[in-house]
Design an enzyme around this catalytic site. Structure first.
Site, PDB file in Angstrom:
ATOM      1  N   GLU A   1      10.230  16.838  14.429  1.00  0.00           N
ATOM      2  CA  GLU A   1      10.188  16.599  12.817  1.00  0.00           C
ATOM      3  C   GLU A   1       9.774  17.427  11.794  1.00  0.00           C
ATOM      4  OE1 GLU A   1       9.377  13.141  10.260  1.00  0.00           O
ATOM      5  OE2 GLU A   1      11.453  13.121   9.643  1.00  0.00           O
TER       6      GLU A   1
ATOM      7  N   GLU B   1      10.496   1.755  10.429  1.00  0.00           N
ATOM      8  CA  GLU B   1      11.472   2.828   9.734  1.00  0.00           C
ATOM      9  C   GLU B   1      10.315   4.141   9.825  1.00  0.00           C
ATOM     10  OE1 GLU B   1      14.625   2.330   9.274  1.00  0.00           O
ATOM     11  OE2 GLU B   1      14.620   0.183   8.418  1.00  0.00           O
TER      12      GLU B   1
ATOM     13  N   LYS C   1       0.659  -1.538   0.145  1.00  0.00           N
ATOM     14  CA  LYS C   1      -0.016   0.153   0.411  1.00  0.00           C
ATOM     15  C   LYS C   1       1.497   1.382  -0.302  1.00  0.00           C
ATOM     16  CE  LYS C   1      -2.059   3.000   2.433  1.00  0.00           C
ATOM     17  NZ  LYS C   1      -1.243   3.973   1.830  1.00  0.00           N
TER      18      LYS C   1
ATOM     19  N   CYS D   1      13.873  12.048   6.072  1.00  0.00           N
ATOM     20  CA  CYS D   1      13.465  11.389   7.400  1.00  0.00           C
ATOM     21  C   CYS D   1      15.669  11.259   8.161  1.00  0.00           C
ATOM     22  CB  CYS D   1      13.301  10.117   7.506  1.00  0.00           C
ATOM     23  SG  CYS D   1      14.020   9.091   6.425  1.00  0.00           S
TER      24      CYS D   1
HETATM   25  P1  NAD Z   1       2.298   8.661   7.109  1.00  0.00           P
HETATM   26  O1  NAD Z   1       2.983   8.193   8.472  1.00  0.00           O
HETATM   27  O2  NAD Z   1       1.327   9.407   7.150  1.00  0.00           O
HETATM   28  O3  NAD Z   1       2.126   7.841   5.736  1.00  0.00           O
HETATM   29  C1  NAD Z   1       3.230   6.676   5.850  1.00  0.00           C
HETATM   30  C2  NAD Z   1       2.300   5.516   5.104  1.00  0.00           C
HETATM   31  O4  NAD Z   1       1.442   5.405   6.076  1.00  0.00           O
HETATM   32  C3  NAD Z   1       0.980   6.011   4.002  1.00  0.00           C
HETATM   33  O5  NAD Z   1       1.575   4.870   2.710  1.00  0.00           O
HETATM   34  C4  NAD Z   1      -0.143   6.611   4.600  1.00  0.00           C
HETATM   35  O6  NAD Z   1      -1.472   6.251   4.077  1.00  0.00           O
HETATM   36  C5  NAD Z   1      -0.392   5.349   5.162  1.00  0.00           C
HETATM   37  N1  NAD Z   1      -0.803   5.581   6.430  1.00  0.00           N
HETATM   38  C6  NAD Z   1      -1.853   6.299   7.484  1.00  0.00           C
HETATM   39  N2  NAD Z   1      -2.421   6.369   8.374  1.00  0.00           N
HETATM   40  C7  NAD Z   1      -2.094   4.801   8.610  1.00  0.00           C
HETATM   41  C8  NAD Z   1      -2.746   3.938   9.279  1.00  0.00           C
HETATM   42  N3  NAD Z   1      -3.526   3.902  11.082  1.00  0.00           N
HETATM   43  N4  NAD Z   1      -2.299   2.599   9.493  1.00  0.00           N
HETATM   44  C9  NAD Z   1      -2.126   1.413   8.223  1.00  0.00           C
HETATM   45  N5  NAD Z   1      -1.487   2.893   7.783  1.00  0.00           N
HETATM   46  C10 NAD Z   1      -1.520   4.050   7.635  1.00  0.00           C
HETATM   47  O7  NAD Z   1       3.584   9.469   6.307  1.00  0.00           O
HETATM   48  P2  NAD Z   1       4.234  11.026   4.878  1.00  0.00           P
HETATM   49  O8  NAD Z   1       3.190  11.068   5.349  1.00  0.00           O
HETATM   50  O9  NAD Z   1       3.535  10.099   4.393  1.00  0.00           O
HETATM   51  O10 NAD Z   1       5.657  10.903   5.261  1.00  0.00           O
HETATM   52  C11 NAD Z   1       6.434  11.351   5.738  1.00  0.00           C
HETATM   53  C12 NAD Z   1       7.178  10.917   6.834  1.00  0.00           C
HETATM   54  O11 NAD Z   1       8.012   9.548   6.758  1.00  0.00           O
HETATM   55  C13 NAD Z   1       8.006  11.464   7.661  1.00  0.00           C
HETATM   56  O12 NAD Z   1       7.550  12.034   9.245  1.00  0.00           O
HETATM   57  C14 NAD Z   1       9.453  10.827   7.907  1.00  0.00           C
HETATM   58  O13 NAD Z   1      10.007  11.116   8.689  1.00  0.00           O
HETATM   59  C15 NAD Z   1       9.144   9.532   7.545  1.00  0.00           C
HETATM   60  N6  NAD Z   1      10.186   8.824   7.027  1.00  0.00           N
HETATM   61  C16 NAD Z   1      10.965   7.941   7.311  1.00  0.00           C
HETATM   62  C17 NAD Z   1      12.188   7.763   6.641  1.00  0.00           C
HETATM   63  C18 NAD Z   1      12.533   6.646   7.717  1.00  0.00           C
HETATM   64  O14 NAD Z   1      12.968   5.405   6.651  1.00  0.00           O
HETATM   65  N7  NAD Z   1      13.172   6.295   8.712  1.00  0.00           N
HETATM   66  C19 NAD Z   1      11.749   7.525   5.499  1.00  0.00           C
HETATM   67  C20 NAD Z   1      11.154   8.352   4.521  1.00  0.00           C
HETATM   68  C21 NAD Z   1      10.177   8.918   5.031  1.00  0.00           C
END
Ligand code: NAD
Length: 471
Positions: free
Chosen positions: A378, A244, A169, A278
């Site tokens: 962040e 992650e 997803k 990130c």
């Molecule tokens: P997000 O956490 O809002 O969403 C990530 C994914 O999770 C999306 O596909 C979203 O639809 C899904 N999601 C949202 N709610 C959910 C739920 N309740 N159950 C299951 N899935 C759900 O993140 P974002 O805004 O898309 O991306 C930015 C964030 O990602 C930042 O906080 C960043 O630090 C983090 N990030 C981490 C890494 C790493 O490797 N550590 C890398 C890139 C981004």
């Protein structure tokens, strides 16, 4: 305008059961560029059922067969490399520089995992027993928008190497990128049901994967808040999780570092992926005695960073992904001023000539205290906090005074010195003197930056379950 109307289940593009439509908006113009029909719980059920049917055969494939599948995947993705770069630039607003690197990382994920597999033993002797490392089962893969296809390729490569089948997803905001990647993965010709992709919202499709009894593992990249909710949702079925999450990474400039190069790298580094990274080095820790010099260097470096249209090869920082993300970053820039930090470069508002899109100015605050919210939270935009430290012990204490622990950076004229400091930093990856990536080294966070590791052997083992056979 592109309309994405199908999801990918059991080796075929099919109409989803879900009917909700999500609009895709250009980060450069804020105009609609397409739409996607979102899947729902019923689509997840079908995808999991397909992955379950494929599992008995796929989990028993040999190492050689998996290596062959990884070659096929790599060739199929590589064949459409330029299109993958273009759609990332257009849909997400990723700069050409970053998008090229990101797509290449996705392609390389398959060959890196082949290399890992070639040296990996699925059966070992431990004590007096035989230990077999068996496929965990169905892996749920949930990814964010900031390097969507590269994350999918990396997680998929490890899952295939382990003999797991998958339900993926991606972020709903990455639907055009997902569609192109899905076409590549389909072309790779893996057995039906090994790869399933369902577009949809996190709280619908993401939640259905997280709670499904037949899914054995979740590999998630995204925010810490969502990571926590996934961990809670996954525990009822005792899923394995790899999370992650976010970061607030320190970049420590030691007393013996060559300042001009280190500060230039620090300023350009905070603009990586337009600040939506990130691992971005967002806290720059410098000796208090050198603060004036650092400020002058940082200001000069900021003037060289080019904010502009993402398809221009010269651009270092493109637009943020959405208006929501733009507003969030603006809020933090205002907060920094309210908290009493000194604005050294950038600030609120859009750069001249870029008023239509979600462009922000590279912003640098100095005289930041580590207890300010701009130093603790962040931001996910190109905002740097310069934090002065008294001595090395103070630098290490400040570096570790965070709920996160994803990455850290150290600059020093003496590598041994940097290594001694690195040993005291609580972070999953510490880079010395340069911002490098090693695809065989583990990647993941200490503390609230996550659980588990990706890449190489550590990444592969996260999709395997050890079984001890005692005789
Ligand atoms: P997000 O956490 O809002 O969403 C990530 C994914 O999770 C999306 O596909 C979203 O639809 C899904 N999601 C949202 N709610 C959910 C739920 N309740 N159950 C299951 N899935 C759900 O993140 P974002 O805004 O898309 O991306 C930015 C964030 O990602 C930042 O906080 C960043 O630090 C983090 N990030 C981490 C890494 C790493 O490797 N550590 C890398 C890139 C981004």
């Amino acid at each position: 305008m592109q309309k994405i109307q199908q999801v990918y289940i059991d080796g075929a593009f099919v109409n989803p059961h879900g009917t909700e439509i999500f609009e895709l908006i250009s980060p450069v113009t804020n105009e609609k560029t397409g739409e996607v029909v979102l899947g729902d719980e019923a689509d997840v059920a079908l995808a999991v059922a397909a992955a379950k049917r494929a599992l008995p055969l796929f989990s028993k494939t040999t190492k050689e067969e998996r290596i062959q599948y990884l070659h096929q995947l790599q060739a199929a993705v590589n064949a459409r490399k330029e299109e993958l770069v273009q759609v990332m630039v257009e849909e997400y607003g990723g700069t050409l520089q970053f998008s090229r690197m990101s797509v290449q990382n996705g392609i390389d994920a398959f060959s890196n995992m082949i290399e890992t597999l070639q040296h990996f033993e699925f059966e070992k002797t431990v004590g007096k027993s035989k230990v077999r490392l068996e496929s965990l089962g169905i892996a749920g893969i949930i990814t964010p928008w900031n390097a969507s296809n590269s994350f999918i390729c990396n997680k998929l490569a490890a899952a295939v190497a382990a003999g797991c089948t998958t339900v993926i997803k991606p972020s709903e905001m990455s639907a055009r990128q997902t569609q192109l990647l899905a076409e590549c993965l389909h072309k790779a010709g893996l057995p039906n049901g090994v790869i399933n992709i369902v577009n949809g919202l996190g709280n619908v499709v993401g939640n259905a994967i997280t709670t499904h009894k037949d899914v054995a593992k979740i590999s998630f990249t995204g925010s810490t808040a969502v990571g926590k909710s996934i961990a809670k949702g996954a525990v009822d079925t005792m899923k394995r999780v790899t999370l992650e999450l976010g970061g607030k990474s320190p970049n420590i400039i030691l007393d013996d570092a060559e300042l001009p190069a280190a500060i230039m790298q620090a300023v350009f580094g905070v603009g990586m992926n337009s600040g939506q990274a990130c691992i971005a080095p967002t806290r720059l820790l410098v000796p208090a005695s050198k603060l004036d010099e650092v400020n002058a260097l940082a200001k000069a470096a900021a003037a060289q960073v080019k904010v502009g249209l993402p398809n221009n090869a010269e651009t270092n920082i493109g637009p943020l992904v959405s208006e929501k993300q733009y507003d969030r970053v603006q809020g933090y820039i205002k907060l920094g001023k309210d908290e009493g930090a000194i604005l050294l470069a950038g600030g609120e508002g859009k750069p001249a000539g870029l008023e239509k899109g979600n462009f922000v100015k590279l912003t640098i605050f100095t005289n930041v205290r580590n207890d300010m919210r701009i130093a603790q939270e962040e931001i996910f935009g190109p905002v740097l906090s310069i934090i002065p430290y008294k001595d090395e012990a103070d630098a290490i204490a400040i570096a570790n005074d965070t709920t996160y622990g994803l990455a850290a950076y150290i600059s020093s004229g003496d590598v041994k010195h940097a290594e001694r400091v690195a040993a005291q930093i609580n972070a999953g990856r510490v880079c010395i003197n340069q911002f490098v990536h090693d695809p065989q080294a583990p990647f993941g966070g200490f503390k609230q930056s996550g659980i588990g590791r990706e890449y190489g052997v550590y990444g592969l083992e996260a999709y395997l379950e050890p079984k001890a056979i005692l005789q």
